[in-house]
Design a protein around this motif. Structure first.
Motif, PDB file in Angstrom:
ATOM      1  N   ASP A  18     -37.469  14.102 -47.047  1.00  0.00           N
ATOM      2  CA  ASP A  18     -37.351  13.293 -46.859  1.00  0.00           C
ATOM      3  C   ASP A  18     -36.854  12.227 -46.126  1.00  0.00           C
ATOM      4  OD1 ASP A  18     -37.996  13.458 -50.055  1.00  0.00           O
ATOM      5  OD2 ASP A  18     -35.136  14.165 -50.011  1.00  0.00           O
ATOM      6  N   ASP A  19     -37.089  12.818 -44.810  1.00  0.00           N
ATOM      7  CA  ASP A  19     -36.087  12.073 -43.979  1.00  0.00           C
ATOM      8  C   ASP A  19     -37.487  11.442 -43.041  1.00  0.00           C
ATOM      9  OD1 ASP A  19     -36.057  11.430 -40.847  1.00  0.00           O
ATOM     10  OD2 ASP A  19     -35.328  12.932 -39.750  1.00  0.00           O
ATOM     11  N   PRO A  20     -37.808   9.890 -42.937  1.00  0.00           N
ATOM     12  CA  PRO A  20     -39.153   9.549 -42.521  1.00  0.00           C
ATOM     13  C   PRO A  20     -39.521   9.961 -41.240  1.00  0.00           C
ATOM     14  CG  PRO A  20     -37.744   6.876 -43.778  1.00  0.00           C
ATOM     15  CD  PRO A  20     -37.052   9.173 -43.411  1.00  0.00           C
ATOM     16  N   LYS A  21     -38.779  10.475 -39.853  1.00  0.00           N
ATOM     17  CA  LYS A  21     -39.035  10.049 -38.826  1.00  0.00           C
ATOM     18  C   LYS A  21     -39.853  11.845 -38.610  1.00  0.00           C
ATOM     19  CE  LYS A  21     -36.990  10.729 -34.227  1.00  0.00           C
ATOM     20  NZ  LYS A  21     -35.826  10.659 -33.643  1.00  0.00           N
ATOM     21  N   ALA A  22     -39.947  12.585 -40.193  1.00  0.00           N
ATOM     22  CA  ALA A  22     -40.355  13.879 -40.063  1.00  0.00           C
ATOM     23  C   ALA A  22     -41.484  13.416 -39.965  1.00  0.00           C
ATOM     24  CB  ALA A  22     -40.162  14.356 -40.493  1.00  0.00           C
ATOM     25  N   HIS A  23     -42.612  12.215 -40.955  1.00  0.00           N
ATOM     26  CA  HIS A  23     -43.561  12.095 -40.506  1.00  0.00           C
ATOM     27  C   HIS A  23     -43.595  11.046 -39.494  1.00  0.00           C
ATOM     28  CE1 HIS A  23     -43.997  14.717 -43.599  1.00  0.00           C
ATOM     29  NE2 HIS A  23     -42.661  14.499 -43.990  1.00  0.00           N
ATOM     30  N   SER A  24     -43.298   9.863 -39.618  1.00  0.00           N
ATOM     31  CA  SER A  24     -43.618   8.767 -38.975  1.00  0.00           C
ATOM     32  C   SER A  24     -42.882   9.149 -37.745  1.00  0.00           C
ATOM     33  CB  SER A  24     -42.657   7.256 -39.570  1.00  0.00           C
ATOM     34  OG  SER A  24     -41.624   7.221 -39.565  1.00  0.00           O
ATOM     35  N   GLY A  25     -41.882   9.322 -36.762  1.00  0.00           N
ATOM     36  CA  GLY A  25     -41.539   8.839 -35.330  1.00  0.00           C
ATOM     37  C   GLY A  25     -40.357   8.054 -35.490  1.00  0.00           C
ATOM     38  N   VAL A  26     -40.146   7.242 -36.293  1.00  0.00           N
ATOM     39  CA  VAL A  26     -39.041   6.738 -36.963  1.00  0.00           C
ATOM     40  C   VAL A  26     -38.306   6.497 -37.685  1.00  0.00           C
ATOM     41  CG1 VAL A  26     -38.970   3.785 -37.579  1.00  0.00           C
ATOM     42  CG2 VAL A  26     -41.433   4.773 -36.936  1.00  0.00           C
ATOM     43  N   GLU A  27     -36.963   6.220 -36.825  1.00  0.00           N
ATOM     44  CA  GLU A  27     -35.607   6.109 -37.790  1.00  0.00           C
ATOM     45  C   GLU A  27     -35.183   5.347 -38.814  1.00  0.00           C
ATOM     46  OE1 GLU A  27     -32.597   8.674 -36.075  1.00  0.00           O
ATOM     47  OE2 GLU A  27     -34.121   9.314 -34.613  1.00  0.00           O
ATOM     48  N   ARG A  28     -34.619   6.187 -39.833  1.00  0.00           N
ATOM     49  CA  ARG A  28     -34.637   5.846 -40.809  1.00  0.00           C
ATOM     50  C   ARG A  28     -34.245   4.156 -41.519  1.00  0.00           C
ATOM     51  NH1 ARG A  28     -34.840   7.229 -46.406  1.00  0.00           N
ATOM     52  NH2 ARG A  28     -34.957   9.465 -46.320  1.00  0.00           N
ATOM     53  N   HIS A  29     -32.843   4.153 -40.147  1.00  0.00           N
ATOM     54  CA  HIS A  29     -32.785   2.510 -39.961  1.00  0.00           C
ATOM     55  C   HIS A  29     -33.302   2.183 -39.454  1.00  0.00           C
ATOM     56  CE1 HIS A  29     -31.593   4.563 -36.532  1.00  0.00           C
ATOM     57  NE2 HIS A  29     -31.431   3.363 -35.255  1.00  0.00           N
ATOM     58  N   VAL A  30     -33.747   2.119 -38.584  1.00  0.00           N
ATOM     59  CA  VAL A  30     -35.210   1.267 -37.971  1.00  0.00           C
ATOM     60  C   VAL A  30     -35.816   0.691 -39.414  1.00  0.00           C
ATOM     61  CG1 VAL A  30     -36.507   0.594 -36.795  1.00  0.00           C
ATOM     62  CG2 VAL A  30     -34.950   2.295 -35.703  1.00  0.00           C
ATOM     63  N   LEU A  31     -36.753   1.710 -40.094  1.00  0.00           N
ATOM     64  CA  LEU A  31     -37.659   1.502 -40.815  1.00  0.00           C
ATOM     65  C   LEU A  31     -36.812   0.543 -42.053  1.00  0.00           C
ATOM     66  CD1 LEU A  31     -38.842   5.036 -41.804  1.00  0.00           C
ATOM     67  CD2 LEU A  31     -40.156   2.986 -40.854  1.00  0.00           C
ATOM     68  N   GLU A  32     -35.730   0.651 -42.531  1.00  0.00           N
ATOM     69  CA  GLU A  32     -34.229  -0.212 -43.593  1.00  0.00           C
ATOM     70  C   GLU A  32     -34.531  -1.300 -43.001  1.00  0.00           C
ATOM     71  OE1 GLU A  32     -31.242   2.597 -43.759  1.00  0.00           O
ATOM     72  OE2 GLU A  32     -32.059   3.869 -45.324  1.00  0.00           O
ATOM     73  N   ALA A  33     -34.367  -1.569 -41.594  1.00  0.00           N
ATOM     74  CA  ALA A  33     -34.132  -3.215 -41.236  1.00  0.00           C
ATOM     75  C   ALA A  33     -35.354  -3.773 -41.397  1.00  0.00           C
ATOM     76  CB  ALA A  33     -33.554  -3.175 -39.446  1.00  0.00           C
ATOM     77  N   LEU A  34     -36.488  -3.509 -41.303  1.00  0.00           N
ATOM     78  CA  LEU A  34     -37.515  -4.519 -41.312  1.00  0.00           C
ATOM     79  C   LEU A  34     -37.684  -5.261 -42.475  1.00  0.00           C
ATOM     80  CD1 LEU A  34     -39.841  -1.638 -39.266  1.00  0.00           C
ATOM     81  CD2 LEU A  34     -38.772  -3.821 -38.846  1.00  0.00           C
ATOM     82  N   VAL A  35     -38.511  -5.652 -42.196  1.00  0.00           N
ATOM     83  CA  VAL A  35     -38.446  -6.992 -43.901  1.00  0.00           C
ATOM     84  C   VAL A  35     -40.029  -7.343 -43.946  1.00  0.00           C
ATOM     85  CG1 VAL A  35     -36.112  -7.301 -44.389  1.00  0.00           C
ATOM     86  CG2 VAL A  35     -37.644  -9.030 -43.114  1.00  0.00           C
ATOM     87  N   CYS A  36     -40.977  -7.832 -44.692  1.00  0.00           N
ATOM     88  CA  CYS A  36     -42.073  -8.081 -44.901  1.00  0.00           C
ATOM     89  C   CYS A  36     -42.409  -9.104 -44.286  1.00  0.00           C
ATOM     90  CB  CYS A  36     -42.276  -8.293 -46.313  1.00  0.00           C
ATOM     91  SG  CYS A  36     -44.300  -8.923 -45.842  1.00  0.00           S
ATOM     92  N   PRO A  37     -43.164  -9.619 -43.298  1.00  0.00           N
ATOM     93  CA  PRO A  37     -43.234 -10.889 -42.121  1.00  0.00           C
ATOM     94  C   PRO A  37     -43.588 -11.695 -43.149  1.00  0.00           C
ATOM     95  CG  PRO A  37     -45.150  -9.101 -41.441  1.00  0.00           C
ATOM     96  CD  PRO A  37     -44.149  -8.708 -43.016  1.00  0.00           C
ATOM     97  N   GLU A  38     -44.708 -11.143 -44.086  1.00  0.00           N
ATOM     98  CA  GLU A  38     -44.785 -12.537 -45.201  1.00  0.00           C
ATOM     99  C   GLU A  38     -44.030 -12.939 -45.931  1.00  0.00           C
ATOM    100  OE1 GLU A  38     -48.494 -12.373 -47.978  1.00  0.00           O
ATOM    101  OE2 GLU A  38     -48.650 -12.113 -46.106  1.00  0.00           O
TER     102      GLU A  38
END
Length: 65
Positions: free
Chosen positions: A3-23
């Motif tokens: 369930d840890d995104p970093k295990a596959h993406s290399g990106v920390e979960r808190h970073v992914l959660e902070a991102l929003v769609c640019p559109e």
């Protein structure tokens, strides 16, 4: 699969959660299997390459309806 995104993406979960769609400025859903961040409202999938989310609309894949 982890369930840890970093295990596959290399990106920390808190970073992914902070991102929003640019559109739409809306929430993104992480798709671990595809290695993408999904914007349901914009119908776009933003790739994660080498642990870096590519948040450019021109680089996003359009989702099929």
């Amino acid at each position: 699969m982890s369930d840890d995104p970093k295990a596959h993406s290399g990106v920390e979960r808190h970073v992914l959660e902070a991102l929003v769609c640019p559109e739409t400025q809306g929430v993104l859903r992480y798709d671990a299997e595809a290695g993408e961040l999904i914007s349901e409202r914009a119908r776009l999938a933003f790739p994660i390459r080498d642990g870096i989310p590519i948040m450019l609309v021109d680089e996003a894949r359009k989702l099929d309806d």
